[in-house]
Design an enzyme around this catalytic site. Structure first.
Site, PDB file in Angstrom:
ATOM      1  N   GLU A  41     -60.389  57.315  18.578  1.00 35.94           N
ATOM      2  CA  GLU A  41     -61.415  56.290  18.386  1.00 35.94           C
ATOM      3  C   GLU A  41     -62.078  55.920  19.705  1.00 35.94           C
ATOM      4  OE1 GLU A  41     -62.754  55.251  15.755  1.00 35.94           O
ATOM      5  OE2 GLU A  41     -61.402  56.199  14.321  1.00 35.94           O
ATOM      6  N   TYR A 124     -64.215  46.795  16.426  1.00 31.87           N
ATOM      7  CA  TYR A 124     -64.245  48.046  15.682  1.00 31.87           C
ATOM      8  C   TYR A 124     -62.959  48.850  15.885  1.00 31.87           C
ATOM      9  CZ  TYR A 124     -64.840  52.904  14.648  1.00 31.87           C
ATOM     10  OH  TYR A 124     -64.618  54.165  14.176  1.00 31.87           O
ATOM     11  N   ASP A 142     -68.789  51.369  11.853  1.00 33.51           N
ATOM     12  CA  ASP A 142     -69.450  52.059  12.954  1.00 33.51           C
ATOM     13  C   ASP A 142     -70.879  52.374  12.521  1.00 33.51           C
ATOM     14  OD1 ASP A 142     -69.280  54.208  11.219  1.00 33.51           O
ATOM     15  OD2 ASP A 142     -68.242  55.537  12.624  1.00 33.51           O
TER      16      ASP A 142
END
Length: 352
Positions: A41, A124, A142
């Site tokens: 990520e 996020y 996202d």
């Protein structure tokens, strides 16, 4: 389409069509290793999957656990990151790994609130790790997810101002079960089908209830505010050569490209700085310019070369030119090095 049917349809599609990626487990399988989820990520922020894959595989081969990464030399990690861009991510990567080992016994926290306390982990990333690695229900948003949801509901608010409203819509369709698979399914849908241009509505599992498709112009969403032109800056980089080696410095830890090896350079300003802050007096030769676009500005960098046997100060190192690829230069300075090397036949050699 009913709100509760979105997850059902999307997960059924994902079970058949999910992307096979090195950091993922099979759909419906137990959650993935938190270290691999977190690493992927961080790497995927503002970077394509295709660009990330080789970096991810090299990192996990060299540092297979968060403890291995925490124990790594920061310079080695920064060098391994070179070319992936947004170098603050690499600095935060090291800091986060060390915090996980030092403050959490080598285990990532399993909830969003605790994950957000770690260096470099924002809303996020915390949601993505909580959902994908720990199976927690979390709202993961996202750019791909924003596009899918804005089209699904024909959401009129312009980005980025409307992000809170979009997040609320994602929350309304996120299931309690298989939240990690749902998040990854939304990303896959946005990446492969609900693309920026020419979305493939005919094979989309959510097309029946998509308001943007019904409008006949799905590409009109998401609505985006007008972009401002990026400022143009100029600078000068210096290639100093001696006996088959080039002088490299380490940029300050804080700031743009912090902690990275680089060519010496002067200020980056609105006007051409010329030879301001040149490392030493020399017969500098102009071998051309290289261009690079950062997040907030564009840079036009002039490359100057000279042959010198001595550089004032001791805050750098002589690096073999034939091993320049191993120096881990960020993209901007790798381009400058390529330009300088291409012009070497015209550079005078010093007497030693």
């Amino acid at each position: 389409m009913r709100v509760d049917a979105v997850a059902e349809n999307l997960l059924a599609w994902y079970d058949k069509h999910r992307r096979r990626l090195p950091w993922r487990t099979e759909a419906g399988a137990p959650p993935a290793d938190p270290y691999r989820v977190w690493l992927s990520e961080v790497m995927l922020q503002q970077t394509t999957v295709a660009a990330v894959k080789p970096y991810f595989e090299r990192f996990t081969s060299r540092w297979p656990t968060v403890a291995d990464l925490a124990a790594a030399d920061a310079a080695d990690v920064m060098a391994a990151w070179a070319g992936l861009g947004y170098y603050a991510r690499a600095r935060n990567l090291i800091a986060c790994a060390r915090a996980v080992v030092g403050d959490h016994g080598g285990r990532f926290p399993d909830n969003e609130a605790a994950l957000r306390t770690l260096p470099g982990i924002g809303d996020y990333s915390a949601a993505a790790v909580a959902a994908i690695a720990f199976g927690r229900r979390a709202v993961v948003v996202d750019a791909n997810v924003e596009r899918v949801v804005s089209r699904l509901f024909a959401f009129a608010g312009p980005l980025p101002q409307a992000r809170p409203g979009l997040r609320g819509l994602v929350d309304s369709i996120t299931p309690s079960d298989r939240a990690g698979d749902f998040a990854q399914a939304m990303m896959d849908l946005g990446s492969g089908i609900c693309s920026v241009r020419s979305p493939q509505c005919l094979i989309c599992p959510l097309s029946d209830g998509c308001a943007a498709r019904t409008s006949g112009n799905p590409e009109a969403w998401p609505v985006k505010a007008l972009k401002r032109a990026k400022p143009q800056r100029r600078g000068t980089a210096y290639w100093i050569e001696h006996d088959g080696r080039v002088w490299l410095i380490r940029r300050p830890t804080k700031g743009l490209l912090g902690g990275m090896r680089a060519l010496p350079s002067g200020p980056w300003s609105d006007t051409d700085p010329g030879l301001i802050d040149a490392p030493a007096p020399a017969d500098w030769r102009d071998v051309g310019n290289v261009a690079h676009v950062f997040t907030h500005f564009a840079l036009d960098l002039r490359v100057m070369t000279a042959a010198l046997g001595h550089v004032p100060g001791d805050d750098g190192e002589w690096w073999p030119i034939d091993r320049i690829e191993e120096a881990g230069l960020p993209t901007l300075f790798a381009r400058a090095a390529t330009r300088a090397i291409a012009s070497r036949d015209s550079i005078g050699r010093d007497d030693g």
